[in-house]
Structures are given as structure tokens and as C-alpha cells.
Design a protein around this motif. Structure first.
Motif, PDB file in Angstrom:
ATOM      1  N   THR A  61      -4.625  -0.842   8.803  1.00 51.74           N
ATOM      2  CA  THR A  61      -5.523  -0.530   7.686  1.00 51.74           C
ATOM      3  C   THR A  61      -5.182  -1.343   6.437  1.00 51.74           C
ATOM      4  O   THR A  61      -4.073  -1.875   6.306  1.00 51.74           O
ATOM      5  CB  THR A  61      -5.443   0.961   7.315  1.00 51.74           C
ATOM      6  OG1 THR A  61      -4.113   1.262   6.883  1.00 51.74           O
ATOM      7  CG2 THR A  61      -5.823   1.854   8.491  1.00 51.74           C
ATOM      8  N   TYR A  62      -6.149  -1.390   5.561  1.00 54.35           N
ATOM      9  CA  TYR A  62      -5.995  -2.034   4.256  1.00 54.35           C
ATOM     10  C   TYR A  62      -6.641  -1.113   3.233  1.00 54.35           C
ATOM     11  O   TYR A  62      -7.763  -0.639   3.444  1.00 54.35           O
ATOM     12  CB  TYR A  62      -6.677  -3.400   4.257  1.00 54.35           C
ATOM     13  CG  TYR A  62      -6.557  -4.154   2.946  1.00 54.35           C
ATOM     14  CD1 TYR A  62      -5.478  -4.987   2.696  1.00 54.35           C
ATOM     15  CD2 TYR A  62      -7.541  -4.041   1.971  1.00 54.35           C
ATOM     16  CE1 TYR A  62      -5.377  -5.694   1.508  1.00 54.35           C
ATOM     17  CE2 TYR A  62      -7.448  -4.746   0.773  1.00 54.35           C
ATOM     18  CZ  TYR A  62      -6.365  -5.569   0.554  1.00 54.35           C
ATOM     19  OH  TYR A  62      -6.269  -6.264  -0.624  1.00 54.35           O
ATOM     20  N   THR A  63      -5.927  -0.858   2.140  1.00 52.29           N
ATOM     21  CA  THR A  63      -6.455  -0.014   1.071  1.00 52.29           C
ATOM     22  C   THR A  63      -6.993  -0.893  -0.052  1.00 52.29           C
ATOM     23  O   THR A  63      -6.260  -1.720  -0.604  1.00 52.29           O
ATOM     24  CB  THR A  63      -5.362   0.928   0.521  1.00 52.29           C
ATOM     25  OG1 THR A  63      -4.875   1.735   1.601  1.00 52.29           O
ATOM     26  CG2 THR A  63      -5.908   1.814  -0.589  1.00 52.29           C
ATOM     27  N   ASN A 102      -6.936  -4.812  -6.702  1.00 52.15           N
ATOM     28  CA  ASN A 102      -7.045  -5.917  -5.744  1.00 52.15           C
ATOM     29  C   ASN A 102      -8.494  -6.388  -5.580  1.00 52.15           C
ATOM     30  O   ASN A 102      -8.736  -7.556  -5.311  1.00 52.15           O
ATOM     31  CB  ASN A 102      -6.332  -5.639  -4.408  1.00 52.15           C
ATOM     32  CG  ASN A 102      -6.911  -4.524  -3.568  1.00 52.15           C
ATOM     33  OD1 ASN A 102      -8.100  -4.242  -3.573  1.00 52.15           O
ATOM     34  ND2 ASN A 102      -6.031  -3.869  -2.814  1.00 52.15           N
ATOM     35  N   THR A 111     -13.232  -8.206   2.429  1.00 50.56           N
ATOM     36  CA  THR A 111     -13.048  -7.344   3.602  1.00 50.56           C
ATOM     37  C   THR A 111     -12.639  -8.177   4.813  1.00 50.56           C
ATOM     38  O   THR A 111     -11.835  -7.735   5.625  1.00 50.56           O
ATOM     39  CB  THR A 111     -14.304  -6.511   3.919  1.00 50.56           C
ATOM     40  OG1 THR A 111     -15.379  -7.361   4.297  1.00 50.56           O
ATOM     41  CG2 THR A 111     -14.710  -5.650   2.729  1.00 50.56           C
ATOM     42  N   ALA A 162      -8.957  -9.153   4.341  1.00 50.54           N
ATOM     43  CA  ALA A 162      -8.089  -8.023   4.664  1.00 50.54           C
ATOM     44  C   ALA A 162      -7.957  -7.876   6.183  1.00 50.54           C
ATOM     45  O   ALA A 162      -6.874  -7.570   6.694  1.00 50.54           O
ATOM     46  CB  ALA A 162      -8.629  -6.740   4.040  1.00 50.54           C
ATOM     47  N   TRP A 163      -9.064  -8.105   6.922  1.00 48.37           N
ATOM     48  CA  TRP A 163      -8.994  -8.108   8.384  1.00 48.37           C
ATOM     49  C   TRP A 163      -7.966  -9.152   8.842  1.00 48.37           C
ATOM     50  O   TRP A 163      -7.124  -8.876   9.690  1.00 48.37           O
ATOM     51  CB  TRP A 163     -10.372  -8.409   9.000  1.00 48.37           C
ATOM     52  CG  TRP A 163     -10.312  -8.532  10.489  1.00 48.37           C
ATOM     53  CD1 TRP A 163     -10.485  -7.533  11.396  1.00 48.37           C
ATOM     54  CD2 TRP A 163      -9.995  -9.710  11.251  1.00 48.37           C
ATOM     55  NE1 TRP A 163     -10.296  -8.018  12.674  1.00 48.37           N
ATOM     56  CE2 TRP A 163      -9.999  -9.353  12.612  1.00 48.37           C
ATOM     57  CE3 TRP A 163      -9.714 -11.034  10.920  1.00 48.37           C
ATOM     58  CZ2 TRP A 163      -9.733 -10.269  13.630  1.00 48.37           C
ATOM     59  CZ3 TRP A 163      -9.443 -11.945  11.931  1.00 48.37           C
ATOM     60  CH2 TRP A 163      -9.459 -11.558  13.265  1.00 48.37           C
ATOM     61  N   SER A 193      -5.452 -10.448   7.253  1.00 46.86           N
ATOM     62  CA  SER A 193      -4.095 -10.018   6.907  1.00 46.86           C
ATOM     63  C   SER A 193      -3.565  -9.026   7.948  1.00 46.86           C
ATOM     64  O   SER A 193      -2.422  -9.145   8.415  1.00 46.86           O
ATOM     65  CB  SER A 193      -4.093  -9.390   5.512  1.00 46.86           C
ATOM     66  OG  SER A 193      -2.813  -8.953   5.172  1.00 46.86           O
ATOM     67  N   CYS A 194      -4.391  -8.070   8.335  1.00 48.46           N
ATOM     68  CA  CYS A 194      -3.990  -7.093   9.352  1.00 48.46           C
ATOM     69  C   CYS A 194      -3.808  -7.765  10.713  1.00 48.46           C
ATOM     70  O   CYS A 194      -2.869  -7.449  11.449  1.00 48.46           O
ATOM     71  CB  CYS A 194      -5.013  -5.970   9.447  1.00 48.46           C
ATOM     72  SG  CYS A 194      -5.041  -4.857   8.019  1.00 48.46           S
TER      73      CYS A 194
END
Length: 157
Positions: free
Chosen positions: A19-21, A26, A61, A64-65, A67-68
Motif C-alpha cells: 500500500t501507499y498512503t 506528498n 498513483t 506509487a504503484w 514504488s510498491c
């Protein structure tokens, strides 16, 4: 990709990426650097707009994907290497397609990311390599899709 050879991937295989918050900070920082549009950076402008409040940039978004994905890939390859598995070389991605952002992402949203393998094939033009096609998705806490794209990555056969 996650320490697997082309032959080891299964169609329908799902990999949960974590997950990413998204926070006001940010969202503002990403938007200021990469998507300087008012409704991404300015709460006052956003309040007058379509979403009614500040929304993350779509590519935020996707970032962030990524990064995960990188964190999951790195930890899975380390786990497999520690278990003595011979790891395949990682190839590049020839691109993404069909990018969609069906719902906005706001500060406080926690997005869960995953990939699903949708196709795989060997490359006639590059012996010893194949290509895996996957669906990348992000969902909010209510289970609503907020991001999706189709990606491809080269993997050792």
C-alpha cells in the motif's frame, strides 16, 4: 520480475504489492514537481473544481504503484536468492498502455496495489527472452479501483 523465469509465470497469477498512503504533503510535492495543475496543488482552487478537494495526479498513483512494485520485487528476489534459487536477469519494460484513473485519490487515501499476469510469450526476435503482460491495479479502502494500466516486461525464458 519477482525472481521468476517466463516459464514460471501463470496466467491469472496475482502479486500483492502493498500500500501507499497519499497525504496532503506528498500530493502537493509530487504535483508541484511533475503536475503543476491547480486542483492538484491548491485546496482553494480544488474546492471550486470537479472533485471538490485536492486530488492526487494520476501519474502520482502510477508512481506509487511503481514504488510498491520495486519494493516487492527487491524483497522477493532477495528472499529467493537467500533460499539458493538461481535468479533470472531482469529486462526492461517496453511500455504501458490503457492507463485509466476512474476515481480520484485524495489526502488520507490508502491505496492497495497489485499485478495480475494476463499473457506471456517467448520472443522470436530475442532468443532466451519472453514478455509478460500484466494488469496493474490500485484500489482504495472501499475496494474501488482508482488506477489501472496494462504493462509489459521482458523476462528471461
Amino acid at each position: 520480475m519477482i525472481g521468476l523465469y517466463l516459464r514460471e509465470f501463470e496466467i491469472g497469477q496475482v502479486t500483492e504489492l502493498g500500500t501507499y498512503t497519499f497525504t496532503a504533503e506528498n500530493i502537493r510535492a509530487y504535483s508541484t514537481a511533475f503536475a503543476p495543475v491547480g486542483f492538484h496543488m491548491n485546496a482553494g482552487e480544488a474546492a471550486k473544481g470537479l472533485f471538490g478537494k485536492t486530488a492526487a495526479a494520476g501519474f502520482h498513483t502510477c508512481s506509487a504503484w511503481m514504488s510498491c512494485y520495486v519494493a516487492t520485487n527487491t524483497s522477493e528476489r532477495a528472499r529467493l536468492a537467500a533460499a539458493g534459487k538461481r535468479l533470472p536477469e531482469i529486462g526492461p519494460s517496453p511500455g504501458i498502455a490503457k492507463v485509466r484513473w476512474p476515481r480520484p485519490v485524495h489526502a488520507g487515501d490508502v491505496i492497495s496495489y497489485r499485478t495480475t499476469v494476463v499473457a506471456k510469450r517467448e520472443l522470436a526476435s530475442r532468443p532466451g527472452w519472453g514478455i509478460v503482460t500484466f494488469l496493474a491495479e490500485g484500489h482504495n479502502a472501499a475496494g474501488e479501483e482508482v488506477m489501472r494500466f496494462e504493462g509489459k516486461v521482458l523476462v528471461a525464458a
